[in-house]
Design a protein around this motif. Sequence first.
Motif, mmCIF file in Angstrom:
data_model
loop_
_atom_site.group_PDB
_atom_site.id
_atom_site.type_symbol
_atom_site.label_atom_id
_atom_site.label_comp_id
_atom_site.label_asym_id
_atom_site.label_seq_id
_atom_site.Cartn_x
_atom_site.Cartn_y
_atom_site.Cartn_z
ATOM 1 N N PHE A 83 0.821 -1.193 -0.054
ATOM 2 C CA PHE A 83 0.035 -0.007 0.085
ATOM 3 C C PHE A 83 0.865 1.115 0.035
ATOM 4 O O PHE A 83 0.587 2.172 -0.654
ATOM 5 N N ASN A 84 1.855 1.192 0.983
ATOM 6 C CA ASN A 84 2.823 2.367 0.933
ATOM 7 C C ASN A 84 3.393 2.643 -0.375
ATOM 8 O O ASN A 84 3.774 3.830 -0.807
ATOM 9 N N LYS A 85 4.059 1.491 -0.993
ATOM 10 C CA LYS A 85 5.058 1.537 -2.078
ATOM 11 C C LYS A 85 3.990 2.236 -3.015
ATOM 12 O O LYS A 85 4.335 3.164 -3.963
ATOM 13 N N ILE A 86 3.032 1.898 -3.419
ATOM 14 C CA ILE A 86 2.011 2.231 -4.289
ATOM 15 C C ILE A 86 1.493 3.616 -4.192
ATOM 16 O O ILE A 86 1.695 4.385 -5.201
ATOM 17 N N ASP A 87 1.232 4.123 -2.985
ATOM 18 C CA ASP A 87 1.048 5.553 -2.525
ATOM 19 C C ASP A 87 2.338 6.454 -3.021
ATOM 20 O O ASP A 87 2.036 7.643 -3.732
ATOM 21 N N GLU A 88 3.577 5.963 -2.838
ATOM 22 C CA GLU A 88 4.956 6.613 -2.934
ATOM 23 C C GLU A 88 5.076 6.560 -4.644
ATOM 24 O O GLU A 88 5.269 7.714 -5.190
ATOM 25 N N GLN A 89 4.729 5.817 -5.207
ATOM 26 C CA GLN A 89 4.898 5.554 -6.696
ATOM 27 C C GLN A 89 3.849 6.633 -7.306
ATOM 28 O O GLN A 89 4.287 7.185 -8.309
ATOM 29 N N ILE A 90 2.670 6.387 -6.908
ATOM 30 C CA ILE A 90 1.527 7.413 -7.617
ATOM 31 C C ILE A 90 2.099 8.894 -7.165
ATOM 32 O O ILE A 90 2.063 9.721 -7.984
ATOM 33 N N SER A 91 2.584 9.406 -6.108
ATOM 34 C CA SER A 91 3.111 10.628 -5.885
ATOM 35 C C SER A 91 4.215 11.059 -6.770
ATOM 36 O O SER A 91 4.148 12.162 -7.359
ATOM 37 N N LEU A 92 5.157 9.895 -7.108
ATOM 38 C CA LEU A 92 6.140 10.426 -7.654
ATOM 39 C C LEU A 92 5.625 10.500 -9.233
ATOM 40 O O LEU A 92 5.944 11.390 -9.922
ATOM 41 N N LEU A 93 4.895 9.624 -9.663
ATOM 42 C CA LEU A 93 4.426 9.778 -11.232
ATOM 43 C C LEU A 93 3.662 10.971 -11.308
ATOM 44 O O LEU A 93 3.589 11.585 -12.292
ATOM 45 N N ASP A 94 2.906 11.420 -10.175
ATOM 46 C CA ASP A 94 2.200 12.618 -10.376
ATOM 47 C C ASP A 94 2.866 13.817 -10.617
ATOM 48 O O ASP A 94 2.523 14.835 -11.390
ATOM 49 N N THR A 95 4.077 13.740 -10.246
ATOM 50 C CA THR A 95 5.238 14.806 -10.362
ATOM 51 C C THR A 95 5.743 14.971 -11.845
ATOM 52 O O THR A 95 6.134 15.813 -12.309
ATOM 53 N N LEU A 96 5.740 13.704 -12.533
ATOM 54 C CA LEU A 96 6.357 13.655 -13.587
ATOM 55 C C LEU A 96 5.402 13.709 -14.812
ATOM 56 O O LEU A 96 5.907 14.098 -16.042
#
Length: 161
Positions: A83-96
């Motif tokens: 869950f945490n990893k998905i949230d982190e990756q979503i936040s990262l992709l949101d900036t890209l």
Amino acid sequence: MSIKQKLFTSFGIIIVVLFALTYYASSQLTNVNDSYMFLLQDRVYKVLEANEIESAVTRQGAYIRSYVLRQNEQDLDNLETQFNKIDEQISLLDTLFTDDVMFEQLDEIKKQQQLFEQYAQQIIAAMDADDEAKAQNILFTNAAPTNLLMIDAVDEIIAFQ
């Protein structure tokens, strides 16, 4: 016009044409290099990050299934990690991302992930209440299809990139 002048003129023209071709080839190679650098630094990076989400989504599906089968607390810890990893990756992709289509797919992943987390909590509650039939029903009718929708959205992102 003498032979000397004719040879000088023709070789001069050939040298000018060669310099022009060299300049053109150099500029085209620079353009190709810039395109490849863009692909490697931007597109491939985004695809790798999207693959991380897809991998975590797949693992979270496996961990919730494993919990229903084994009721092992380690599966819940691993599920929380995903869950945490998905949230982190979503936040990262949101900036890209800069494209609206990608934002739509990312919003779909966010929405489906929230639903999956709700279903996971319902499954855990059902298993805590020793209602395995209810847990399996939630798992196979709600959580698993939600997980597949997330994988489809990630695949759309990868295909677009």
